[in-house]
Design a protein around this motif. Structure first.
Motif, PDB file in Angstrom:
ATOM      1  N   TYR A 120      27.788  40.225  27.509  1.00 21.06           N
ATOM      2  CA  TYR A 120      26.453  39.996  28.064  1.00 21.06           C
ATOM      3  C   TYR A 120      25.385  40.661  27.210  1.00 21.06           C
ATOM      4  O   TYR A 120      24.353  40.055  26.887  1.00 21.06           O
ATOM      5  CB  TYR A 120      26.378  40.507  29.502  1.00 21.06           C
ATOM      6  CG  TYR A 120      24.972  40.747  29.978  1.00 21.06           C
ATOM      7  CD1 TYR A 120      24.047  39.709  30.042  1.00 21.06           C
ATOM      8  CD2 TYR A 120      24.547  42.025  30.344  1.00 21.06           C
ATOM      9  CE1 TYR A 120      22.746  39.941  30.462  1.00 21.06           C
ATOM     10  CE2 TYR A 120      23.251  42.256  30.764  1.00 21.06           C
ATOM     11  CZ  TYR A 120      22.348  41.205  30.820  1.00 21.06           C
ATOM     12  OH  TYR A 120      21.052  41.428  31.216  1.00 21.06           O
ATOM     13  N   VAL A 131      25.422  31.405  32.656  1.00 17.43           N
ATOM     14  CA  VAL A 131      26.492  32.210  33.260  1.00 17.43           C
ATOM     15  C   VAL A 131      27.453  31.291  34.014  1.00 17.43           C
ATOM     16  O   VAL A 131      27.031  30.404  34.755  1.00 17.43           O
ATOM     17  CB  VAL A 131      25.901  33.273  34.207  1.00 17.43           C
ATOM     18  CG1 VAL A 131      26.999  34.166  34.756  1.00 17.43           C
ATOM     19  CG2 VAL A 131      24.852  34.108  33.473  1.00 17.43           C
ATOM     20  N   ASP A 136      30.395  36.849  37.542  1.00 22.74           N
ATOM     21  CA  ASP A 136      29.786  37.247  36.272  1.00 22.74           C
ATOM     22  C   ASP A 136      28.288  37.463  36.432  1.00 22.74           C
ATOM     23  O   ASP A 136      27.723  38.434  35.899  1.00 22.74           O
ATOM     24  CB  ASP A 136      30.042  36.182  35.198  1.00 22.74           C
ATOM     25  CG  ASP A 136      31.484  36.114  34.751  1.00 22.74           C
ATOM     26  OD1 ASP A 136      32.224  37.095  34.963  1.00 22.74           O
ATOM     27  OD2 ASP A 136      31.879  35.077  34.184  1.00 22.74           O
ATOM     28  N   PHE A 137      27.630  36.568  37.147  1.00 23.15           N
ATOM     29  CA  PHE A 137      26.186  36.688  37.337  1.00 23.15           C
ATOM     30  C   PHE A 137      25.833  37.999  38.035  1.00 23.15           C
ATOM     31  O   PHE A 137      24.906  38.710  37.619  1.00 23.15           O
ATOM     32  CB  PHE A 137      25.675  35.499  38.160  1.00 23.15           C
ATOM     33  CG  PHE A 137      24.183  35.456  38.311  1.00 23.15           C
ATOM     34  CD1 PHE A 137      23.392  34.807  37.379  1.00 23.15           C
ATOM     35  CD2 PHE A 137      23.559  36.074  39.393  1.00 23.15           C
ATOM     36  CE1 PHE A 137      22.012  34.774  37.507  1.00 23.15           C
ATOM     37  CE2 PHE A 137      22.182  36.041  39.529  1.00 23.15           C
ATOM     38  CZ  PHE A 137      21.404  35.393  38.587  1.00 23.15           C
ATOM     39  N   ASP A 138      26.572  38.336  39.068  1.00 23.38           N
ATOM     40  CA  ASP A 138      26.309  39.584  39.785  1.00 23.38           C
ATOM     41  C   ASP A 138      26.523  40.795  38.876  1.00 23.38           C
ATOM     42  O   ASP A 138      25.740  41.762  38.908  1.00 23.38           O
ATOM     43  CB  ASP A 138      27.212  39.690  41.008  1.00 23.38           C
ATOM     44  CG  ASP A 138      26.859  38.670  42.092  1.00 23.38           C
ATOM     45  OD1 ASP A 138      25.745  38.108  42.044  1.00 23.38           O
ATOM     46  OD2 ASP A 138      27.707  38.430  42.978  1.00 23.38           O
ATOM     47  N   SER A 141      23.704  41.014  36.264  1.00 24.29           N
ATOM     48  CA  SER A 141      22.456  41.452  36.904  1.00 24.29           C
ATOM     49  C   SER A 141      22.456  42.954  37.115  1.00 24.29           C
ATOM     50  O   SER A 141      21.435  43.625  36.889  1.00 24.29           O
ATOM     51  CB  SER A 141      22.279  40.728  38.246  1.00 24.29           C
ATOM     52  OG  SER A 141      22.178  39.336  38.069  1.00 24.29           O
ATOM     53  N   LEU A 154      18.762  35.165  32.912  1.00 21.31           N
ATOM     54  CA  LEU A 154      20.075  34.883  33.468  1.00 21.31           C
ATOM     55  C   LEU A 154      19.998  33.633  34.353  1.00 21.31           C
ATOM     56  O   LEU A 154      19.198  33.578  35.292  1.00 21.31           O
ATOM     57  CB  LEU A 154      20.572  36.060  34.317  1.00 21.31           C
ATOM     58  CG  LEU A 154      21.101  37.282  33.572  1.00 21.31           C
ATOM     59  CD1 LEU A 154      21.411  38.397  34.558  1.00 21.31           C
ATOM     60  CD2 LEU A 154      22.340  36.932  32.759  1.00 21.31           C
ATOM     61  N   LEU A 156      22.500  30.994  36.479  1.00 21.50           N
ATOM     62  CA  LEU A 156      23.826  30.642  36.981  1.00 21.50           C
ATOM     63  C   LEU A 156      23.998  29.134  36.854  1.00 21.50           C
ATOM     64  O   LEU A 156      23.381  28.360  37.580  1.00 21.50           O
ATOM     65  CB  LEU A 156      23.974  31.079  38.443  1.00 21.50           C
ATOM     66  CG  LEU A 156      25.315  30.768  39.109  1.00 21.50           C
ATOM     67  CD1 LEU A 156      26.469  31.456  38.385  1.00 21.50           C
ATOM     68  CD2 LEU A 156      25.288  31.200  40.584  1.00 21.50           C
TER      69      LEU A 156
END
Length: 428
Positions: A120, A131, A136-138, A141, A154, A156
């Protein structure tokens, strides 16, 4: 004048990822060009064709940056460290040219099984970080928040080759079984021999089933991760039943006829789930980061070969599926292209804010100071002088000169020999 989009890839998996996104932009009237830079790369004519392209262009690093800085959109499918170097130097070129620069899109070509945080951070200087999963997004972030990085780049999206919701899992008899091989998982020859032998044994135990081993690439071809022990070589001399075969047909072309996919940790397992295949992830070698199967602990699909042979198969956990197959009203590529269109039209670039953060300013400074290959900030001669000084400080004047000469002048096999002599304090 039509907008233009530049796509950058070095290996077949990267090219396939770029290809799906290219189709979306081409459908919107963008003029699209695919380029392979002069970094480590390997694309055979067959791999290019399998990815859906007639041809790709080769370009040296400096020319690539010149073209990129005046493009409307740049989609970079390269590995994390090279993407980081590219984004640093593209930002430098953009500032020097006094232009807003392209919308830079980066992402991951499959399931992230290693260097999740580092990957990332290698991509956080782009305008759209595509993403693949909710998990992965969480995570990204949270990392960005801790480092003071803006989160508006970012996005999703999900993987470009997955639908929002997979087909129902097939329940009929198992007639065709596919093993999706990986170049370096597992990495040791003894491990690969074990896995391949278990597949052969499975075929013997189930003579009514067709068992297909799908290598990652053909002998002589290459991928981003180098395969040292090709299945054709490992299985040479091992007796195989008539219902077992090695086949190179692209997985996407056969999934609709596959009843069960077996693999270690390949992204192909998600493609199989998407198409309604049953999936088993090999557990015999254990759970380890070097196998990448640690990211599938919550999948509900890890099984030993004994369980697989007895048809004791799992069903995917809903939370695992929901992370990769989340509800959305558009395709992954449409989400990416919609955001890119919005940024191009507005003339805004989230990366401009990101490059003003303490983290990225220091990361860029470190890259310019230390990078010595394609994507490095110094001319080659200056790189050499800096490297020579560093080796002289570390090894002393004589050994430092010899160490630099070994890197600059000798082939790798002699280079390693000379380094060993220097490290052991011997004289030539």
């Amino acid at each position: 004048m039509p907008r233009n989009a530049l796509f950058i890839a070095a290996f077949d998996s990267q090219l396939k990822w770029c290809g799906r996104i290219r189709d979306e932009f081409a459908g919107r009237g963008y003029e699209c060009r695919v380029v392979v830079p002069d970094v480590r790369s390997a694309l055979s004519a067959q791999q290019i064709a399998d990815a859906g392209f007639d041809r790709v262009d080769s370009m040296n690093w400096s020319n690539l940056l010149d073209v990129a800085v005046h493009s409307d959109v740049v989609v970079c499918g390269l590995s994390g460290p090279i993407t980081k170097g590219f984004s640093v130097e593209l930002a430098d070129r953009r500032r020097a040219a006094g232009v807003v620069g392209p919308v830079l899109i980066t992402g991951w070509v499959g399931v992230i099984i290693e260097k999740i945080t580092a990957g990332y951070l290698d991509r956080c200087g782009s305008d759209i970080v595509a993403v693949n999963s909710v998990a992965d997004f969480d995570h990204f972030s949270t990392v960005g928040d801790r480092l003071g990085l803006p989160a508006d780049n970012l996005v999703l999206t999900g993987l470009p080759f997955l639908s929002p919701r997979p087909q129902p899992q097939r329940t009929g008899p198992i007639r065709r079984v596919l093993f999706a091989d990986q170049p370096t998982v597992p990495g040791r020859e003894v491990e690969r021999r074990y896995v391949y032998q278990k597949l052969v044994d499975y075929a013997y135990e189930h003579p009514d089933r067709e068992v297909i081993l799908k290598p990652r690439h053909r002998p002589g071809e290459d991928t981003f991760h180098k395969m040292l022990y090709h299945p054709e070589a490992v299985l040479a001399g091992i007796e195989q039943p008539a219902n077992f075969k090695i086949d190179y047909t692209p997985i996407g072309e056969v999934l609709d006829s596959i009843d069960l996919m077996i693999t270690m940790s390949s992204t192909a397992c998600l493609e199989a789930l998407d198409r309604g295949c049953r999936v088993a992830l090999v557990l015999d070698l254990g759970i380890h980061e070097r196998y990448g199967n640690q990211v599938f602990l919550d999948s509900g699909l890890l099984r030993t070969f004994d369980a697989i042979g007895a048809d004791q198969l799992g069903t995917p956990e809903p939370s695992f599926l929901d992370s990769y197959f989340f509800d959305r009203d558009r395709t992954s590529t449409a989400i990416i292209a919609d955001r890119a269109d919005e940024l191009v039209a507005a003339g805004t670039r989230p990366s401009h804010t990101a490059w003003e953060t303490d983290y990225l300013r220091s990361a860029a400074a470190f890259h310019r100071e230390t990078s010595a290959g394609p994507g490095g900030g110094r001319p080659n001669g200056q790189h050499s002088l800096v490297a020579l000084r560093r080796r002289m400080v570390r090894h002393g004047p004589v050994k430092g000169v010899l160490a630099q000469a070994s890197v600059s002048l000798l082939p790798p096999i002699l280079n390693r020999s000379l380094r060993n002599l220097i490290r052991n304090g011997r004289t030539l």
